[in-house]
Design a protein around this motif. Structure first.
Motif, mmCIF file in Angstrom:
data_model
loop_
_atom_site.group_PDB
_atom_site.id
_atom_site.type_symbol
_atom_site.label_atom_id
_atom_site.label_comp_id
_atom_site.label_asym_id
_atom_site.label_seq_id
_atom_site.Cartn_x
_atom_site.Cartn_y
_atom_site.Cartn_z
ATOM 1 N N ASN A 6 0.858 -1.189 0.000
ATOM 2 C CA ASN A 6 0.000 0.000 0.000
ATOM 3 C C ASN A 6 0.892 1.236 0.000
ATOM 4 O O ASN A 6 1.598 1.473 0.965
ATOM 5 N N PRO A 7 0.887 2.009 -1.122
ATOM 6 C CA PRO A 7 0.061 1.814 -2.314
ATOM 7 C C PRO A 7 0.574 0.659 -3.166
ATOM 8 O O PRO A 7 1.745 0.305 -3.109
ATOM 9 N N LEU A 8 -0.324 0.120 -3.967
ATOM 10 C CA LEU A 8 -0.001 -1.017 -4.813
ATOM 11 C C LEU A 8 0.537 -0.521 -6.152
ATOM 12 O O LEU A 8 -0.144 0.229 -6.853
ATOM 13 N N GLU A 64 -9.691 -7.764 -1.669
ATOM 14 C CA GLU A 64 -8.719 -6.831 -1.098
ATOM 15 C C GLU A 64 -7.794 -6.279 -2.182
ATOM 16 O O GLU A 64 -7.503 -5.073 -2.217
ATOM 17 N N ALA A 93 -7.374 -2.476 -3.549
ATOM 18 C CA ALA A 93 -6.067 -1.819 -3.541
ATOM 19 C C ALA A 93 -5.725 -1.260 -4.916
ATOM 20 O O ALA A 93 -5.136 -0.176 -5.033
ATOM 21 N N SER A 133 -5.170 2.689 -5.632
ATOM 22 C CA SER A 133 -3.930 3.166 -6.247
ATOM 23 C C SER A 133 -4.237 4.022 -7.470
ATOM 24 O O SER A 133 -3.653 5.097 -7.663
#
Length: 658
Positions: free
Chosen positions: A406-408, A458, A462, A466
């Motif tokens: 995170n961030p991806l 999930e 993400a 992003s």
């Protein structure tokens, strides 16, 4: 002749190919044209493997390249020799990379900015003055505009170094590219061929991170280069095993230039053409045939017996072949041979994939934070999100500890901007667009069968978060809805890929990539060794992405396995099998243009765009032996256009091979 049913017993064959992915079809076409009897066994209802197009959203007429999506490594020679009617759209914009937002609570350091890493004193724009809504747009048709974009993010001093970096890469790739369809070179021979010792040392013998860190200063610029070393590869820039270097080389070696183009009509169009070529040559293609065992036999002499199940009742059948070509991952091949009841010395290590793939269909492109770039420009090439050099390393370290980054780090492209033919006329008129997202550093170790549904949700959240971090509006507001009101978005984890395509660990290359040459002391005494398709058994050869030089949608694994078979037959004195390299209709086909990688312009070779006339009927001939199933494109609607963009473009990116 009448196409055989999967329930029919087939006579002994010269060649049986395990898996109907694109490489298997390439091998089938070459070998059937050489006069050999060839049968392809495909577990799924349709051929193509990862190189397929599908309509995943209920009631929405859009054909998405579900897994693989860009093409660089498919040689023009294969297209020409098999007479394939395929074309590729070029992309003017190589990439767009927004400067990431500074996280809340993180103060700016004098002389630096979050995500830029600017430290050199001669930068005209101080990093602390860089607006948070700027990004780097690499426009291959306007070098001056690209230089201005470098300056706008505080990276003016890196612009020339960036272009010079790729120029040196081409010293390597232009020399090595033609060798991928030839017998393997030894390391010393490849180095002598390249004849650029400093480039060889930096790219082949030392971690790629060293030269990136030594010659480039800006964190965004460094990250753009590094992403090519991390596609489907869970690694750091400075890892001593050089897995990242091998991945980097394959992302830049295609056509000698590293350009990645959009397959017109989607990936399924390529598979459809390969299926047509294989069937026209006389190959038998059986779908819905799951191979459950491969037995290496002494009687009949040096033969292989394949056991497979088919039909609703799972009826068992056997087929005997002189040679088996494996288009499945080496780990899967080991399992099948063990299931056949005979010890096998393969013992391939179980691979690990490291990506999440998200396909979206939008009602319109979203607005950007950057007012200086249009959405069409940003999404027209590869859109890098949270992929600075520092962010990529931070994401790796997080994933290595079992945490979703995170961030991806993600990268995106919009197929429909370059090739709207994958959308119905109604969707085109309404302004709909496709987006393909490839998230990095999401290794298979993060997911289990018990957690896959939760992890998929999930990971999808993400990815959207992003993406939203660099947009001027939430991407969710732009999603098209399907016929039952659900948003048009699908996400594939490594486990989803493993279960759907039998790619162990969701690894898109079937296993670790290898250099396109061998060490000086490697054995090259057999045809299989010389072509990089060897296994522990002389009658079983690799023909898929697991072969040396086999990764990506390239056809190289299939081509090289076929060449090994024909070379061995010639050595054995089988004079009746000769390959005719001319296309069946005597024409040529297009694709695989020779242009520069990101931001490095060059002239286009007019000869590379020659295409043979489109056939009047692209359905598989009824006289061939294609057994049931669907084509790789599950929509019957043909592409509305087959044009090639005239402006240069492309970014060295590829996701899922077959």
């Amino acid at each position: 002749m009448t196409a055989p049913r999967a329930s029919d017993e087939l006579p002994a064959r010269d060649i049986v190919i395990l898996g109907g992915g694109h490489n298997g079809l390439v091998a089938a076409a070459y070998l059937a044209r050489a006069g050999l009897s060839v049968t392809v066994l495909e577990r799924l209802p349709a051929v193509g493997g990862a190189a397929v197009s599908t309509s995943p959203f209920k009631g929405v007429d859009a054909r998405i390249s579900r897994y693989s999506y860009l093409v660089s490594l498919l040689p023009q020679s294969i297209i020409n020799e098999l007479g394939l009617d395929v074309s590729f759209a070029k992309r003017r914009y190589s990439s767009y990379t927004p400067v990431p937002l500074r996280p809340a609570g993180v103060a700016a350091t004098p002389g630096t900015a979050f995500g830029t890493g600017v430290t050199h004193a001669d930068t005209e724009v101080r990093a602390s003055e860089i607006p948070a809504d700027r990004g780097l747009l690499i426009d291959q048709a306007d070098l001056d505009a690209t230089r201005e974009s470098f300056a706008a993010i505080g990276a003016a001093a890196d612009a020339d170094l960036f272009f010079e970096f790729y120029k040196h890469c081409r010293d390597l790739t232009e020399k090595l590219w033609p060798t991928l369809t030839q017998p393997l070179l030894r390391r010393s021979e490849a180095r002598a061929l390249v004849d650029a010792d400093r480039t060889w040392h930096a790219m082949i013998e030392r971690p790629i991170g060293e030269i990136i860190e030594r010659h480039l200063q800006n964190d965004v610029v460094r990250g753009i280069i590094l992403t090519d070393a991390l596609i489907g590869t869970f690694a750091r820039a400075t890892d001593p095993d050089l897995a990242q270097n091998i991945c980097f080389l394959y992302h830049l070696i295609g056509q000698g230039t590293g350009e990645w183009n959009v397959p017109v009509g989607g990936m399924g169009a390529i598979t459809d053409e390969l299926l047509r070529a294989a069937i026209a040559a006389g190959a038998t293609v059986v779908t819905g045939a799951e191979v459950v065992g491969v037995e290496l036999r002494d009687e009949p002499a040096d033969s292989v017996e394949i056991t497979y199940h088919s039909g609703d009742d799972g009826a068992e059948h056997t087929l005997t072949a002189s040679t088996v070509l494996s288009n499945v991952a080496p780990v899967e091949l080991d399992r099948l041979i063990a299931s056949g009841g005979q010890p096998f010395e393969g013992s391939a290590a179980r691979p690990e994939g490291a990506q999440v793939k998200v396909n979206l269909l939008l009602a319109r492109l979203p607005r950007l934070r950057d007012p200086n770039v249009t959405a069409e420009q940003a999404f027209g090439g590869t859109f890098h999100i949270n992929e600075t050099y520092t962010q990529l390393d931070t994401a790796y370290l997080a994933a290595a500890t079992g945490v979703l980054p995170n961030p991806l780090p993600c990268e995106i492209y919009a197929h429909s901007l370059a090739d709207p033919s994958i959308l119905s006329p109604e969707l085109q008129a309404a302004g709909a667009q496709t987006l393909t997202v490839f998230a990095l550093h999401t290794p298979h170790r993060l997911v289990t069968p018990a957690t896959n549904d939760a992890f998929r949700a999930e990971a999808q959240a993400a990815v959207l978060a992003s993406l939203n971090s660099v947009l001027g509006e939430p991407i969710e507001d732009c999603l098209l809805r399907d016929a039952v009101g659900q948003p048009c978005i699908e996400t594939k984890t490594t486990l989803d890929i493993e279960e759907a395509l039998r790619m162990p660990g969701g690894n898109i290359f079937h296993g670790p990539l290898s250099w396109p040459f061998v060490d000086d002391d490697a054995p090259l005494t057999t045809a299989a060794e010389r072509w990089g398709v060897v296994t522990a058994h002389p009658r079983v050869l690799l023909c898929g992405s697991g072969a040396r030089r086999g990764g990506a949608v390239s056809g190289l694994g299939g081509h090289n396995a076929a060449m090994a078979v024909l070379e061995q037959l010639a050595a054995d004195g089988v004079a009746s099998t000769t390959y005719d390299p001319a296309p069946a209709d005597g024409g040529t086909a297009g694709g695989g243009d020779d242009d520069a990688p990101s931001g490095f312009p060059s002239a286009t070779d007019p000869a590379s765009t020659t295409r043979r006339p489109a056939p009047t009927d692209r359905r598989a001939p009824e006289a061939s032996a294609y057994t049931g199933g669907r084509s790789a494109t599950d929509s019957s609607r043909a592409p509305t256009t087959k044009s090639r963009a005239s402006t240069p473009g492309g970014s060295p990116k590829e996701d899922t091979p077959s």
